[in-house]
Design a protein around this motif. Structure first.
Motif, PDB file in Angstrom:
ATOM      1  N   SER A  19     -63.116 -84.631 -43.582  1.00  0.00           N
ATOM      2  CA  SER A  19     -64.334 -84.750 -44.406  1.00  0.00           C
ATOM      3  C   SER A  19     -64.652 -83.480 -45.193  1.00  0.00           C
ATOM      4  O   SER A  19     -65.524 -83.501 -46.010  1.00  0.00           O
ATOM      5  N   GLY A  20     -64.241 -82.279 -44.704  1.00  0.00           N
ATOM      6  CA  GLY A  20     -64.531 -81.025 -45.351  1.00  0.00           C
ATOM      7  C   GLY A  20     -65.548 -80.007 -44.309  1.00  0.00           C
ATOM      8  O   GLY A  20     -66.220 -79.510 -45.208  1.00  0.00           O
TER       9      GLY A  20
ATOM     10  N   VAL B  35     -64.730 -76.507 -45.174  1.00  0.00           N
ATOM     11  CA  VAL B  35     -65.217 -76.098 -46.537  1.00  0.00           C
ATOM     12  C   VAL B  35     -66.720 -75.659 -46.231  1.00  0.00           C
ATOM     13  O   VAL B  35     -67.088 -74.564 -46.883  1.00  0.00           O
ATOM     14  N   ILE B  36     -67.519 -76.219 -45.409  1.00  0.00           N
ATOM     15  CA  ILE B  36     -68.921 -76.027 -45.402  1.00  0.00           C
ATOM     16  C   ILE B  36     -68.910 -74.517 -44.337  1.00  0.00           C
ATOM     17  O   ILE B  36     -69.703 -73.931 -44.902  1.00  0.00           O
TER      18      ILE B  36
ATOM     19  N   VAL C 104     -70.845 -83.707 -42.102  1.00  0.00           N
ATOM     20  CA  VAL C 104     -70.131 -83.738 -43.346  1.00  0.00           C
ATOM     21  C   VAL C 104     -69.438 -84.940 -43.643  1.00  0.00           C
ATOM     22  O   VAL C 104     -68.684 -85.664 -42.611  1.00  0.00           O
TER      23      VAL C 104
ATOM     24  N   ALA D  73     -67.320 -87.781 -46.423  1.00  0.00           N
ATOM     25  CA  ALA D  73     -66.686 -88.193 -47.710  1.00  0.00           C
ATOM     26  C   ALA D  73     -66.013 -89.594 -47.749  1.00  0.00           C
ATOM     27  O   ALA D  73     -65.758 -90.287 -46.521  1.00  0.00           O
TER      28      ALA D  73
ATOM     29  N   ILE E 134     -74.250 -84.064 -45.598  1.00  0.00           N
ATOM     30  CA  ILE E 134     -73.634 -83.452 -46.636  1.00  0.00           C
ATOM     31  C   ILE E 134     -72.662 -84.144 -47.269  1.00  0.00           C
ATOM     32  O   ILE E 134     -71.797 -84.424 -46.297  1.00  0.00           O
TER      33      ILE E 134
ATOM     34  N   ASN F 218     -69.075 -84.498 -49.046  1.00  0.00           N
ATOM     35  CA  ASN F 218     -68.207 -83.706 -49.783  1.00  0.00           C
ATOM     36  C   ASN F 218     -67.270 -84.720 -50.364  1.00  0.00           C
ATOM     37  O   ASN F 218     -66.093 -84.826 -50.109  1.00  0.00           O
ATOM     38  N   ASP F 219     -67.548 -85.379 -51.539  1.00  0.00           N
ATOM     39  CA  ASP F 219     -66.745 -86.244 -52.143  1.00  0.00           C
ATOM     40  C   ASP F 219     -66.005 -85.703 -53.370  1.00  0.00           C
ATOM     41  O   ASP F 219     -65.393 -86.721 -53.989  1.00  0.00           O
TER      42      ASP F 219
ATOM     43  N   VAL G 215     -71.560 -79.228 -53.088  1.00  0.00           N
ATOM     44  CA  VAL G 215     -71.800 -78.853 -51.859  1.00  0.00           C
ATOM     45  C   VAL G 215     -72.607 -77.901 -51.623  1.00  0.00           C
ATOM     46  O   VAL G 215     -73.632 -77.755 -50.870  1.00  0.00           O
TER      47      VAL G 215
ATOM     48  N   GLN H 208     -76.595 -78.663 -51.844  1.00  0.00           N
ATOM     49  CA  GLN H 208     -76.880 -79.501 -50.613  1.00  0.00           C
ATOM     50  C   GLN H 208     -76.989 -78.370 -49.229  1.00  0.00           C
ATOM     51  O   GLN H 208     -77.686 -78.395 -48.662  1.00  0.00           O
TER      52      GLN H 208
END
Length: 191
Positions: free
Chosen positions: A15-16, A19-20, A132, A134, A175, A177-178, A183, A186
């Protein structure tokens, strides 16, 4: 109880979440990484090693007090009860370590990144959750590329991590994350 707010960053595989977490760290915020800390605790906490010996297998810890991770994996993935005992040992240690980390922070807010917020019972420790999300196909592609897993393996992992609406923390924010919606705006809107 600490006056520092604790926000969980969670979401299924691919989902990421990282990254967040990376963006927050780049902004100067503190993020506790459950996976990294769990491994470190297992390597350094003698009571965890004693529990592995007593509750999983005497052979799980070598004579030099290092964990035989290959053997431990073989045991727990062939014995659901042993896996449950291992999770209980590690989750308890991570929760205690997270509390210490939070309590020593002078920051107004800190974050914890975890893929298993509810299974580890960390949802009871946090003030808020950032979920998160996606699209499934994007998550599959990310994980296949990152982990060299087959599509079927990724889909099995995704289905094993599903959470029902009834389980969600009462203060859950999303959030997306697509790869389309940025992001950073957000995250900024949630700070």
């Amino acid at each position: 109880m600490s006056s520092t707010r604790l926000i969980a960053i969670t979401g299924g595989i691919g989902s990421g979440k990282s990254v967040i977490s990376d963006i927050l760290r780049a902004m100067g915020h503190k993020v506790y990484d459950c996976d990294t800390r769990a491994k470190a605790l297992m390597d350094t906490d003698e009571s965890i090693k004693d529990d592995l010996i007593n509750l999983i297998s005497i052979d799980a810890v070598r004579s030099d007090r290092t964990i035989d991770r290959k053997l431990l994996s073989e045991i727990v993935f062939n014995d659901p009860d042993a896996l449950s005992r291992l999770n209980s040992i590690v989750h308890k240690a991570v929760r205690a370590d997270l509390r210490r980390w939070r309590d020593t922070s002078s920051d107004k807010t800190v974050w914890v990144e975890t893929a298993i917020l509810y299974a580890s019972r960390l949802d009871r420790e946090v003030d808020e959750v950032w979920e998160v999300t996606a699209p499934t196909e994007l998550r599959v592609q990310r994980v296949m590329k990152r982990n060299s897993m087959s599509r079927e393996q990724v889909l099995a992992r995704i289905s094993s991590q599903s959470t029902t609406a009834a389980q969600l923390h009462p203060l859950t924010k999303s959030i997306v994350n697509d790869g389309v919606e940025p992001v950073l705006p957000q995250i900024l809107s949630l700070l």
